[in-house]
Scaffold this motif. Structure first.
Motif, PDB file in Angstrom:
ATOM      1  N   VAL A 199      -6.057  23.528 -19.241  1.00  0.00           N
ATOM      2  CA  VAL A 199      -5.310  24.768 -19.493  1.00  0.00           C
ATOM      3  C   VAL A 199      -5.699  25.324 -20.869  1.00  0.00           C
ATOM      4  O   VAL A 199      -5.938  26.530 -21.025  1.00  0.00           O
ATOM      5  N   LEU A 200      -5.799  24.432 -21.841  1.00  0.00           N
ATOM      6  CA  LEU A 200      -6.170  24.878 -23.192  1.00  0.00           C
ATOM      7  C   LEU A 200      -7.576  25.483 -23.202  1.00  0.00           C
ATOM      8  O   LEU A 200      -7.812  26.518 -23.837  1.00  0.00           O
ATOM      9  N   LYS A 201      -8.482  24.843 -22.465  1.00  0.00           N
ATOM     10  CA  LYS A 201      -9.855  25.388 -22.387  1.00  0.00           C
ATOM     11  C   LYS A 201      -9.855  26.768 -21.744  1.00  0.00           C
ATOM     12  O   LYS A 201     -10.558  27.677 -22.190  1.00  0.00           O
ATOM     13  N   ASP A 202      -9.064  26.910 -20.677  1.00  0.00           N
ATOM     14  CA  ASP A 202      -8.983  28.209 -19.994  1.00  0.00           C
ATOM     15  C   ASP A 202      -8.377  29.273 -20.909  1.00  0.00           C
ATOM     16  O   ASP A 202      -8.783  30.434 -20.885  1.00  0.00           O
ATOM     17  N   LEU A 203      -7.395  28.846 -21.698  1.00  0.00           N
ATOM     18  CA  LEU A 203      -6.764  29.783 -22.633  1.00  0.00           C
ATOM     19  C   LEU A 203      -7.788  30.256 -23.662  1.00  0.00           C
ATOM     20  O   LEU A 203      -7.906  31.460 -23.951  1.00  0.00           O
ATOM     21  N   GLU A 204      -8.554  29.333 -24.177  1.00  0.00           N
ATOM     22  CA  GLU A 204      -9.584  29.695 -25.155  1.00  0.00           C
ATOM     23  C   GLU A 204     -10.620  30.627 -24.521  1.00  0.00           C
ATOM     24  O   GLU A 204     -11.013  31.634 -25.116  1.00  0.00           O
ATOM     25  N   ALA A 205     -11.021  30.292 -23.293  1.00  0.00           N
ATOM     26  CA  ALA A 205     -12.036  31.110 -22.613  1.00  0.00           C
ATOM     27  C   ALA A 205     -11.520  32.536 -22.393  1.00  0.00           C
ATOM     28  O   ALA A 205     -12.274  33.504 -22.513  1.00  0.00           O
ATOM     29  N   ALA A 206     -10.224  32.657 -22.090  1.00  0.00           N
ATOM     30  CA  ALA A 206      -9.654  33.996 -21.873  1.00  0.00           C
ATOM     31  C   ALA A 206      -9.760  34.817 -23.157  1.00  0.00           C
ATOM     32  O   ALA A 206     -10.145  35.998 -23.122  1.00  0.00           O
ATOM     33  N   PHE A 207      -9.434  34.211 -24.281  1.00  0.00           N
ATOM     34  CA  PHE A 207      -9.531  34.941 -25.554  1.00  0.00           C
ATOM     35  C   PHE A 207     -10.985  35.237 -25.903  1.00  0.00           C
ATOM     36  O   PHE A 207     -11.310  36.331 -26.371  1.00  0.00           O
ATOM     37  N   ASP A 208     -11.866  34.265 -25.644  1.00  0.00           N
ATOM     38  CA  ASP A 208     -13.289  34.471 -25.955  1.00  0.00           C
ATOM     39  C   ASP A 208     -13.862  35.662 -25.176  1.00  0.00           C
ATOM     40  O   ASP A 208     -14.798  36.307 -25.627  1.00  0.00           O
ATOM     41  N   ALA A 209     -13.315  35.897 -23.984  1.00  0.00           N
ATOM     42  CA  ALA A 209     -13.886  36.937 -23.113  1.00  0.00           C
ATOM     43  C   ALA A 209     -13.335  38.331 -23.414  1.00  0.00           C
ATOM     44  O   ALA A 209     -13.801  39.315 -22.846  1.00  0.00           O
ATOM     45  N   ILE A 210     -12.354  38.427 -24.301  1.00  0.00           N
ATOM     46  CA  ILE A 210     -11.748  39.745 -24.557  1.00  0.00           C
ATOM     47  C   ILE A 210     -12.739  40.661 -25.277  1.00  0.00           C
ATOM     48  O   ILE A 210     -13.352  40.275 -26.278  1.00  0.00           O
ATOM     49  N   ASP A 211     -12.891  41.846 -24.736  1.00  0.00           N
ATOM     50  CA  ASP A 211     -13.831  42.826 -25.290  1.00  0.00           C
ATOM     51  C   ASP A 211     -13.133  43.573 -26.441  1.00  0.00           C
ATOM     52  O   ASP A 211     -12.189  44.341 -26.215  1.00  0.00           O
ATOM     53  N   LEU A 212     -13.616  43.331 -27.641  1.00  0.00           N
ATOM     54  CA  LEU A 212     -12.951  43.891 -28.824  1.00  0.00           C
ATOM     55  C   LEU A 212     -13.177  45.395 -28.958  1.00  0.00           C
ATOM     56  O   LEU A 212     -12.484  46.063 -29.727  1.00  0.00           O
ATOM     57  N   ASP A 213     -14.133  45.924 -28.212  1.00  0.00           N
ATOM     58  CA  ASP A 213     -14.362  47.375 -28.276  1.00  0.00           C
ATOM     59  C   ASP A 213     -13.350  48.137 -27.428  1.00  0.00           C
ATOM     60  O   ASP A 213     -13.021  49.271 -27.727  1.00  0.00           O
ATOM     61  N   THR A 214     -12.905  47.505 -26.352  1.00  0.00           N
ATOM     62  CA  THR A 214     -12.043  48.240 -25.410  1.00  0.00           C
ATOM     63  C   THR A 214     -10.608  47.711 -25.378  1.00  0.00           C
ATOM     64  O   THR A 214      -9.795  48.192 -24.600  1.00  0.00           O
ATOM     65  N   THR A 215     -10.308  46.715 -26.197  1.00  0.00           N
ATOM     66  CA  THR A 215      -8.964  46.130 -26.203  1.00  0.00           C
ATOM     67  C   THR A 215      -8.386  46.277 -27.615  1.00  0.00           C
ATOM     68  O   THR A 215      -9.109  46.106 -28.600  1.00  0.00           O
ATOM     69  N   ARG A 216      -7.121  46.602 -27.683  1.00  0.00           N
ATOM     70  CA  ARG A 216      -6.515  46.832 -29.011  1.00  0.00           C
ATOM     71  C   ARG A 216      -5.305  45.955 -29.280  1.00  0.00           C
ATOM     72  O   ARG A 216      -4.844  45.881 -30.423  1.00  0.00           O
ATOM     73  N   ALA A 217      -4.769  45.334 -28.246  1.00  0.00           N
ATOM     74  CA  ALA A 217      -3.654  44.394 -28.427  1.00  0.00           C
ATOM     75  C   ALA A 217      -3.625  43.480 -27.212  1.00  0.00           C
ATOM     76  O   ALA A 217      -4.131  43.843 -26.142  1.00  0.00           O
ATOM     77  N   VAL A 218      -3.051  42.296 -27.404  1.00  0.00           N
ATOM     78  CA  VAL A 218      -3.024  41.301 -26.324  1.00  0.00           C
ATOM     79  C   VAL A 218      -1.586  40.809 -26.162  1.00  0.00           C
ATOM     80  O   VAL A 218      -0.876  40.609 -27.148  1.00  0.00           O
ATOM     81  N   VAL A 219      -1.179  40.638 -24.907  1.00  0.00           N
ATOM     82  CA  VAL A 219       0.128  40.054 -24.596  1.00  0.00           C
ATOM     83  C   VAL A 219      -0.114  38.704 -23.930  1.00  0.00           C
ATOM     84  O   VAL A 219      -0.945  38.599 -23.022  1.00  0.00           O
TER      85      VAL A 219
END
Ligand code: HXC
Length: 256
Positions: free
Chosen positions: A30-50
């Motif tokens: 679960v922790l690995k998946d959580l990290e992978a989800a954050f790693d995959a976030i596109d910083l150009d098109t995302t401005r906040a995360v819930v």
């Protein structure tokens, strides 16, 4: 990412921990998946995360079954594994809002505390019950709880290991607001949306200034701010924001 879902709504990313059978308890996968989800976030098109949890729990802690047979070395390594990921979330370039829908115990409360902002449903339950299992908090709880709610109350909660409900969490400043379960995600999205409307580089610099400033003394902290404040003037959004104000208009920020 079997145990973590990621969705994007406009500029807002939604990370859902999805292991409801174990109340979203955190094992290595679960922790690995959580990290992978954050790693995959596109910083150009995302401005906040819930960040939220599937089902009736936010996260009921680290996986007790997985920890039950650990040696001291394995325990320390597991702590480091989670700590590194939570620190990554804490220092993630974008603001992260924890929408705490239910149990936030042990590692769950520690995950919530790694986020910038915590809001919860009136069903949420918080606590660091580790001493009842013969361990200390291990994903940052001994460090972040005192910084967020003050060391006196934090010591009471950590030493006595009892849980608190949403209203008490609000009273001690662990969460910023409490909503009904139905209102929680809309409220999180509304807040994330408000953040997403601001100049993204400025918001990112605010997060960095506030985080980095906490690590040094005030003389150094104000220098941290000066540099990040100055950096904003390299952005087009600073020009657009101030121009719009002076012309009595409203800027559409471009994240540039
Ligand atoms: C593994 C867990 C779990 C956990 C719940 N489950 N929490 N499994 N690790 N932390 C599992 C249960 O075993 C059960 O599985 C299923 O989820 C549903 O849980 P129930 O207990 O049946 O639900 P309920 O009666 O509603 O009680 C909810 C609860 C209770 C109060 C949250 O589950 C609970 O006390 N959980 C443990 C909370 C805790 O102590 N957390 C801190 C962990 S230490 P089955 O298969 O029986 O259906 C920690 C350290 C972090 O987090 C640092 C590490 C380095």
């Amino acid at each position: 990412m079997g145990f973590v879902k990621y969705e994007q709504e406009g500029f807002v990313g939604i990370v859902t921990i999805d292991r409801p059978k174990a109340l979203n308890a955190l094992n290595e996968e679960v922790l690995k998946d959580l990290e992978a989800a954050f790693d995959a976030i596109d910083l150009d098109t995302t401005r906040a995360v819930v960040v939220t949890g599937a089902g009736k729990s936010f996260v009921a802690g680290a996986d007790i079954g997985a920890m039950s047979t650990m040696t001291a070395e394995e325990g320390e390594a597991f702590g480091k594994f989670g700590n590194d990921i939570f620190r990554k979330i804490e220092t993630f370039p974008l603001p992260v809002i924890a929408a705490i829908n239910g149990f936030a115990l042990g590692g769950g409360n520690e995950l919530a505390m790694s986020c910038d902002i915590r809001i919860c449903s009136d069903k949420a339950v918080f606590g660091q019950p580790e001493v009842g299992l013969g361990i200390t908090p291990g994903f940052g709880g001994t460090q972040r709880l005192g910084r967020i709610i003050g060391i006196g109350m934090a010591k009471e909660l950590v030493y006595a290991g009892y849980n608190i409900k949403a209203d008490k969490a609000l009273e001690v400043g662990l969460v910023n607001a409490v909503y009904s379960p139905e209102e929680l995600m809309p409220a999180a999205m509304k807040l994330a949306g408000k953040i997403a409307k601001q100049a993204p580089i400025a918001v990112r610099n605010c997060k960095k200034a506030m985080n980095d400033g906490l690590q040094v003394d005030m003389d150094q902290a104000i220098v941290v701010e000066e540099k990040l404040f100055g950096d904003c003037f390299n952005s087009e959004d600073q020009k657009a924001g101030m121009k719009a104000f002076l012309e009595k208009g409203k800027a559409e920020f471009q994240n540039k």
